[in-house]
Design a protein around this motif. Sequence first.
Motif, PDB file in Angstrom:
ATOM      1  N   GLY A 183       1.476  63.633 -48.198  1.00 50.56           N
ATOM      2  CA  GLY A 183       1.578  65.080 -48.237  1.00 50.56           C
ATOM      3  C   GLY A 183       0.249  65.781 -48.432  1.00 50.56           C
ATOM      4  O   GLY A 183      -0.759  65.180 -48.833  1.00 50.56           O
ATOM      5  N   ALA A 184       0.264  67.074 -48.183  1.00 53.51           N
ATOM      6  CA  ALA A 184      -0.943  67.882 -48.261  1.00 53.51           C
ATOM      7  C   ALA A 184      -1.568  67.825 -49.654  1.00 53.51           C
ATOM      8  O   ALA A 184      -0.877  67.807 -50.668  1.00 53.51           O
ATOM      9  CB  ALA A 184      -0.617  69.332 -47.903  1.00 53.51           C
ATOM     10  N   GLY A 185      -2.893  67.789 -49.675  1.00 53.63           N
ATOM     11  CA  GLY A 185      -3.626  67.856 -50.924  1.00 53.63           C
ATOM     12  C   GLY A 185      -3.654  66.585 -51.733  1.00 53.63           C
ATOM     13  O   GLY A 185      -4.122  66.590 -52.878  1.00 53.63           O
ATOM     14  N   CYS A 186      -3.151  65.483 -51.196  1.00 55.45           N
ATOM     15  CA  CYS A 186      -3.181  64.215 -51.940  1.00 55.45           C
ATOM     16  C   CYS A 186      -4.594  63.644 -51.966  1.00 55.45           C
ATOM     17  O   CYS A 186      -5.375  63.813 -51.026  1.00 55.45           O
ATOM     18  CB  CYS A 186      -2.238  63.197 -51.303  1.00 55.45           C
ATOM     19  SG  CYS A 186      -0.498  63.530 -51.592  1.00 55.45           S
ATOM     20  N   GLU A 187      -4.894  62.928 -53.047  1.00 54.08           N
ATOM     21  CA  GLU A 187      -6.169  62.241 -53.186  1.00 54.08           C
ATOM     22  C   GLU A 187      -5.903  60.766 -53.478  1.00 54.08           C
ATOM     23  O   GLU A 187      -5.339  60.434 -54.519  1.00 54.08           O
ATOM     24  CB  GLU A 187      -6.990  62.853 -54.314  1.00 54.08           C
ATOM     25  CG  GLU A 187      -7.361  64.314 -54.083  1.00 54.08           C
ATOM     26  CD  GLU A 187      -8.184  64.884 -55.222  1.00 54.08           C
ATOM     27  OE1 GLU A 187      -8.684  64.092 -56.057  1.00 54.08           O
ATOM     28  OE2 GLU A 187      -8.330  66.119 -55.284  1.00 54.08           O
ATOM     29  N   LEU A 188      -6.302  59.910 -52.556  1.00 45.10           N
ATOM     30  CA  LEU A 188      -6.141  58.465 -52.719  1.00 45.10           C
ATOM     31  C   LEU A 188      -7.495  57.860 -53.061  1.00 45.10           C
ATOM     32  O   LEU A 188      -8.491  58.126 -52.380  1.00 45.10           O
ATOM     33  CB  LEU A 188      -5.590  57.829 -51.446  1.00 45.10           C
ATOM     34  CG  LEU A 188      -4.069  57.870 -51.236  1.00 45.10           C
ATOM     35  CD1 LEU A 188      -3.541  59.290 -51.224  1.00 45.10           C
ATOM     36  CD2 LEU A 188      -3.697  57.148 -49.945  1.00 45.10           C
ATOM     37  N   GLY A 189      -7.524  57.050 -54.111  1.00 46.60           N
ATOM     38  CA  GLY A 189      -8.758  56.406 -54.515  1.00 46.60           C
ATOM     39  C   GLY A 189      -9.157  55.302 -53.560  1.00 46.60           C
ATOM     40  O   GLY A 189      -8.621  55.164 -52.456  1.00 46.60           O
ATOM     41  N   ASN A 190     -10.079  54.479 -53.988  1.00 46.62           N
ATOM     42  CA  ASN A 190     -10.571  53.388 -53.150  1.00 46.62           C
ATOM     43  C   ASN A 190      -9.560  52.244 -53.057  1.00 46.62           C
ATOM     44  O   ASN A 190      -8.937  51.883 -54.055  1.00 46.62           O
ATOM     45  CB  ASN A 190     -11.883  52.853 -53.703  1.00 46.62           C
ATOM     46  CG  ASN A 190     -12.961  53.920 -53.747  1.00 46.62           C
ATOM     47  OD1 ASN A 190     -13.076  54.735 -52.823  1.00 46.62           O
ATOM     48  ND2 ASN A 190     -13.744  53.941 -54.810  1.00 46.62           N
ATOM     49  N   TYR A 191      -9.386  51.724 -51.848  1.00 47.97           N
ATOM     50  CA  TYR A 191      -8.555  50.544 -51.594  1.00 47.97           C
ATOM     51  C   TYR A 191      -7.093  50.748 -52.005  1.00 47.97           C
ATOM     52  O   TYR A 191      -6.429  49.828 -52.467  1.00 47.97           O
ATOM     53  CB  TYR A 191      -9.145  49.314 -52.275  1.00 47.97           C
ATOM     54  CG  TYR A 191     -10.577  49.070 -51.864  1.00 47.97           C
ATOM     55  CD1 TYR A 191     -10.876  48.552 -50.608  1.00 47.97           C
ATOM     56  CD2 TYR A 191     -11.627  49.397 -52.709  1.00 47.97           C
ATOM     57  CE1 TYR A 191     -12.186  48.365 -50.202  1.00 47.97           C
ATOM     58  CE2 TYR A 191     -12.946  49.211 -52.320  1.00 47.97           C
ATOM     59  CZ  TYR A 191     -13.217  48.697 -51.061  1.00 47.97           C
ATOM     60  OH  TYR A 191     -14.536  48.520 -50.670  1.00 47.97           O
ATOM     61  N   VAL A 192      -6.606  51.944 -51.805  1.00 53.76           N
ATOM     62  CA  VAL A 192      -5.178  52.219 -51.999  1.00 53.76           C
ATOM     63  C   VAL A 192      -4.426  51.791 -50.743  1.00 53.76           C
ATOM     64  O   VAL A 192      -4.891  52.009 -49.618  1.00 53.76           O
ATOM     65  CB  VAL A 192      -4.941  53.709 -52.286  1.00 53.76           C
ATOM     66  CG1 VAL A 192      -3.450  54.054 -52.255  1.00 53.76           C
ATOM     67  CG2 VAL A 192      -5.544  54.096 -53.635  1.00 53.76           C
TER      68      VAL A 192
END
Length: 281
Positions: A49-58
């Motif tokens: 969804g909009a505005g999500c932030e996924l870190g490294n290696y998710v």
Amino acid sequence: MNHHVIASSATVPESVTVGPFCVIGEHVVLGENVVLGVGCVLGEGAQVGAGCELGNYVSIGAGGKLGSRARIGDHTTIYPQAELGDDGFIGSNSSIGRLPKAAATSTVKAQADLPPLKMGSGFTVGCSAVLYAGTSYADNTFVGDGAVVRERCSIGQNVVIGSGVAVENDTKIGAFTKIQTGSYITAYMELEERVFIAPMVTTTNDNFMGRTEKRFKSIKGPTIQRGARIGGGSILLPGVKVAPETFVAAGALVTKDTTEKRVMKGFPAKDLREVPEEELL
């Protein structure tokens, strides 16, 4: 160079930030202003969804769905078909929606056809938590660092599951219940609404402790009814019913059903007195 791999059928708006070495599979749909860290892998048909932030290696498995404005920590895996709501947070190194793998001698056999994990909006999941498939979570669930919640459980809204808590399979937890650090919630039990479980409580479900075939017919965890409070380090034996608003003192051993609005104390626990009126819900 960023060395992305982005399938031609994926939907990736211009506002999306894609870190180096990401793999975005066929038919993935990303909302506006999504941020992907280094090395994220999104399986076929995943939705973010909009505005999500996924870190490294998710990693988000095939068909996984993540609502808007969620933040996911480094090295977390969201397994295929898992569905998570809006405005959530998951810490690093967590496993969300994994399938169980039972031991050969376990009373619980693995199910390949478990439904996916489903979690409402406003969730918070700490670091290194393991949440299995087949369990549903209502809105505003909190799961602490290192907690484990097994399959076929039902978790009500605003439930708190503290750090290091283990919730075994086929357990129901009612709304606004709080389970504090290090407690063990056995399989096949129910905690009704607004129950309080202090740290290091142990619940049990097998009077035969793994011996004889009789145990398969009689395995049953405790039932803890609305508003009951269980003190730190207490032990509840299989099948006991803790009545509404019971107060179990710290370190007690509950061997039989309790009476509503009474204080239980001792080893084994005995009825001590009435719960004061001002302490009742």
